[in-house]
Design a protein around this motif. Structure first.
Motif, PDB file in Angstrom:
ATOM      1  N   GLU A 138     -70.114  -9.295  53.550  1.00  0.00           N
ATOM      2  CA  GLU A 138     -71.141 -10.121  54.196  1.00  0.00           C
ATOM      3  C   GLU A 138     -70.756 -10.438  55.637  1.00  0.00           C
ATOM      4  O   GLU A 138     -71.602 -10.386  56.537  1.00  0.00           O
ATOM      5  CB  GLU A 138     -71.378 -11.405  53.394  1.00  0.00           C
ATOM      6  CG  GLU A 138     -72.108 -11.152  52.099  1.00  0.00           C
ATOM      7  CD  GLU A 138     -72.370 -12.394  51.271  1.00  0.00           C
ATOM      8  OE1 GLU A 138     -73.193 -12.302  50.338  1.00  0.00           O
ATOM      9  OE2 GLU A 138     -71.769 -13.469  51.535  1.00  0.00           O
ATOM     10  N   ALA A 139     -69.472 -10.725  55.880  1.00  0.00           N
ATOM     11  CA  ALA A 139     -69.001 -10.991  57.247  1.00  0.00           C
ATOM     12  C   ALA A 139     -69.127  -9.730  58.108  1.00  0.00           C
ATOM     13  O   ALA A 139     -69.530  -9.802  59.272  1.00  0.00           O
ATOM     14  CB  ALA A 139     -67.556 -11.491  57.216  1.00  0.00           C
TER      15      ALA A 139
ATOM     16  N   ARG B  51     -76.701 -12.322  52.858  1.00  0.00           N
ATOM     17  CA  ARG B  51     -76.503 -12.285  51.403  1.00  0.00           C
ATOM     18  C   ARG B  51     -76.478 -10.823  50.991  1.00  0.00           C
ATOM     19  O   ARG B  51     -77.480 -10.112  51.125  1.00  0.00           O
ATOM     20  CB  ARG B  51     -77.629 -13.020  50.698  1.00  0.00           C
ATOM     21  CG  ARG B  51     -77.668 -12.860  49.160  1.00  0.00           C
ATOM     22  CD  ARG B  51     -76.377 -13.373  48.530  1.00  0.00           C
ATOM     23  NE  ARG B  51     -76.513 -13.617  47.110  1.00  0.00           N
ATOM     24  CZ  ARG B  51     -75.787 -12.982  46.182  1.00  0.00           C
ATOM     25  NH1 ARG B  51     -74.916 -12.052  46.517  1.00  0.00           N
ATOM     26  NH2 ARG B  51     -75.931 -13.286  44.906  1.00  0.00           N
ATOM     27  N   LEU B  52     -75.320 -10.346  50.541  1.00  0.00           N
ATOM     28  CA  LEU B  52     -75.197  -8.978  50.057  1.00  0.00           C
ATOM     29  C   LEU B  52     -75.973  -8.845  48.760  1.00  0.00           C
ATOM     30  O   LEU B  52     -75.777  -9.618  47.822  1.00  0.00           O
ATOM     31  CB  LEU B  52     -73.722  -8.623  49.835  1.00  0.00           C
ATOM     32  CG  LEU B  52     -73.430  -7.208  49.344  1.00  0.00           C
ATOM     33  CD1 LEU B  52     -73.828  -6.178  50.401  1.00  0.00           C
ATOM     34  CD2 LEU B  52     -71.946  -7.076  48.993  1.00  0.00           C
ATOM     35  N   LEU B  53     -76.873  -7.865  48.701  1.00  0.00           N
ATOM     36  CA  LEU B  53     -77.670  -7.635  47.502  1.00  0.00           C
ATOM     37  C   LEU B  53     -77.110  -6.509  46.648  1.00  0.00           C
ATOM     38  O   LEU B  53     -77.329  -6.471  45.439  1.00  0.00           O
ATOM     39  CB  LEU B  53     -79.118  -7.312  47.884  1.00  0.00           C
ATOM     40  CG  LEU B  53     -79.845  -8.353  48.734  1.00  0.00           C
ATOM     41  CD1 LEU B  53     -81.253  -7.885  49.051  1.00  0.00           C
ATOM     42  CD2 LEU B  53     -79.862  -9.704  48.036  1.00  0.00           C
ATOM     43  N   GLY B  54     -76.414  -5.574  47.278  1.00  0.00           N
ATOM     44  CA  GLY B  54     -75.849  -4.462  46.542  1.00  0.00           C
ATOM     45  C   GLY B  54     -75.255  -3.428  47.478  1.00  0.00           C
ATOM     46  O   GLY B  54     -75.449  -3.491  48.687  1.00  0.00           O
TER      47      GLY B  54
ATOM     48  N   ALA C  51     -71.394   4.137  51.142  1.00  0.00           N
ATOM     49  CA  ALA C  51     -71.281   3.516  52.466  1.00  0.00           C
ATOM     50  C   ALA C  51     -72.523   2.718  52.850  1.00  0.00           C
ATOM     51  O   ALA C  51     -72.630   2.249  53.971  1.00  0.00           O
ATOM     52  CB  ALA C  51     -71.016   4.601  53.513  1.00  0.00           C
ATOM     53  N   THR C  52     -73.472   2.567  51.926  1.00  0.00           N
ATOM     54  CA  THR C  52     -74.710   1.844  52.200  1.00  0.00           C
ATOM     55  C   THR C  52     -74.659   0.465  51.562  1.00  0.00           C
ATOM     56  O   THR C  52     -74.324   0.329  50.393  1.00  0.00           O
ATOM     57  CB  THR C  52     -75.928   2.617  51.654  1.00  0.00           C
ATOM     58  OG1 THR C  52     -75.979   3.892  52.286  1.00  0.00           O
ATOM     59  CG2 THR C  52     -77.220   1.868  51.923  1.00  0.00           C
ATOM     60  N   SER C  53     -74.981  -0.548  52.366  1.00  0.00           N
ATOM     61  CA  SER C  53     -75.077  -1.918  51.877  1.00  0.00           C
ATOM     62  C   SER C  53     -76.502  -2.402  52.039  1.00  0.00           C
ATOM     63  O   SER C  53     -77.165  -2.085  53.035  1.00  0.00           O
ATOM     64  CB  SER C  53     -74.140  -2.849  52.655  1.00  0.00           C
ATOM     65  OG  SER C  53     -72.798  -2.528  52.383  1.00  0.00           O
ATOM     66  N   TYR C  54     -76.964  -3.164  51.072  1.00  0.00           N
ATOM     67  CA  TYR C  54     -78.299  -3.751  51.088  1.00  0.00           C
ATOM     68  C   TYR C  54     -78.112  -5.258  51.160  1.00  0.00           C
ATOM     69  O   TYR C  54     -77.302  -5.819  50.416  1.00  0.00           O
ATOM     70  CB  TYR C  54     -79.064  -3.377  49.822  1.00  0.00           C
ATOM     71  CG  TYR C  54     -79.111  -1.886  49.587  1.00  0.00           C
ATOM     72  CD1 TYR C  54     -80.039  -1.087  50.237  1.00  0.00           C
ATOM     73  CD2 TYR C  54     -78.200  -1.273  48.722  1.00  0.00           C
ATOM     74  CE1 TYR C  54     -80.071   0.287  50.027  1.00  0.00           C
ATOM     75  CE2 TYR C  54     -78.233   0.087  48.502  1.00  0.00           C
ATOM     76  CZ  TYR C  54     -79.162   0.865  49.159  1.00  0.00           C
ATOM     77  OH  TYR C  54     -79.193   2.222  48.955  1.00  0.00           O
ATOM     78  N   ALA C  55     -78.851  -5.912  52.050  1.00  0.00           N
ATOM     79  CA  ALA C  55     -78.643  -7.342  52.240  1.00  0.00           C
ATOM     80  C   ALA C  55     -79.938  -8.023  52.670  1.00  0.00           C
ATOM     81  O   ALA C  55     -80.907  -7.377  53.067  1.00  0.00           O
ATOM     82  CB  ALA C  55     -77.566  -7.578  53.294  1.00  0.00           C
ATOM     83  N   TRP C  56     -79.901  -9.345  52.572  1.00  0.00           N
ATOM     84  CA  TRP C  56     -80.927 -10.197  53.175  1.00  0.00           C
ATOM     85  C   TRP C  56     -80.223 -10.927  54.304  1.00  0.00           C
ATOM     86  O   TRP C  56     -79.123 -11.450  54.127  1.00  0.00           O
ATOM     87  CB  TRP C  56     -81.477 -11.202  52.165  1.00  0.00           C
ATOM     88  CG  TRP C  56     -82.649 -11.947  52.724  1.00  0.00           C
ATOM     89  CD1 TRP C  56     -82.603 -13.025  53.577  1.00  0.00           C
ATOM     90  CD2 TRP C  56     -84.030 -11.658  52.527  1.00  0.00           C
ATOM     91  NE1 TRP C  56     -83.876 -13.415  53.910  1.00  0.00           N
ATOM     92  CE2 TRP C  56     -84.765 -12.600  53.266  1.00  0.00           C
ATOM     93  CE3 TRP C  56     -84.705 -10.703  51.785  1.00  0.00           C
ATOM     94  CZ2 TRP C  56     -86.151 -12.609  53.293  1.00  0.00           C
ATOM     95  CZ3 TRP C  56     -86.089 -10.706  51.810  1.00  0.00           C
ATOM     96  CH2 TRP C  56     -86.802 -11.649  52.557  1.00  0.00           C
TER      97      TRP C  56
END
Length: 132
Positions: free
Chosen positions: A36-37, A58-61, A65-70
């Motif tokens: 998240e940071a 907010r990490l969603l998943g 190498a791919t991150s999904y977040a809000w």
């Protein structure tokens, strides 16, 4: 009679799609906190999208190498502005490349294309767990 069967099938399908809530990453996990940071730092330094200032994430998943977040980001567009500007929404981070869904009627289509099905469903549901 066939119409009643069709209605029952649709209702059953709708109910069947309602399962257990999606497990989101545990925010007390140091690895999640680190990601998240990292995402917040990437967002605050990117030229890929407009980011007005510091971001809460907010990490969603993650998948590889791919991150999904809000992300919720706010700041001053210029030093002399009296009010903050900002935005919040889903973002996809591929390494250091940032993308976000377009506005308007393309938003839903983009979310479906950019996010795994279960995360897109959580976003569309407005699940409060997705917000930082």
């Amino acid at each position: 009679m066939p119409r009643r069967i069709a209605v029952l099938v649709l209702v059953a399908a709708a109910i069947g799609g309602c399962g257990e809530p999606v497990d989101l990453p545990n925010r007390t996990d140091p690895a999640v906190q680190a990601e998240e940071a990292r995402i917040a730092a990437v967002l605050e330094s990117t030229d890929d999208i407009w980011v007005p200032g510091p971001c809460e994430v907010r990490l969603l998943g993650q998948e590889g190498a791919t991150s999904y977040a809000w992300a919720n980001c706010e700041g001053y567009e210029a030093d002399d502005l009296p009010e903050k500007s900002g935005w919040g929404g889903p973002v996809r981070i591929d390494g250091d490349r940032v993308s976000q869904p377009r506005d308007g009627n393309l938003n839903g289509t983009d979310i479906r294309e950019m996010f795994p099905v279960e995360l897109a469903d959580v976003i569309f549901a407005g699940d409060e767990r997705i917000y930082p």
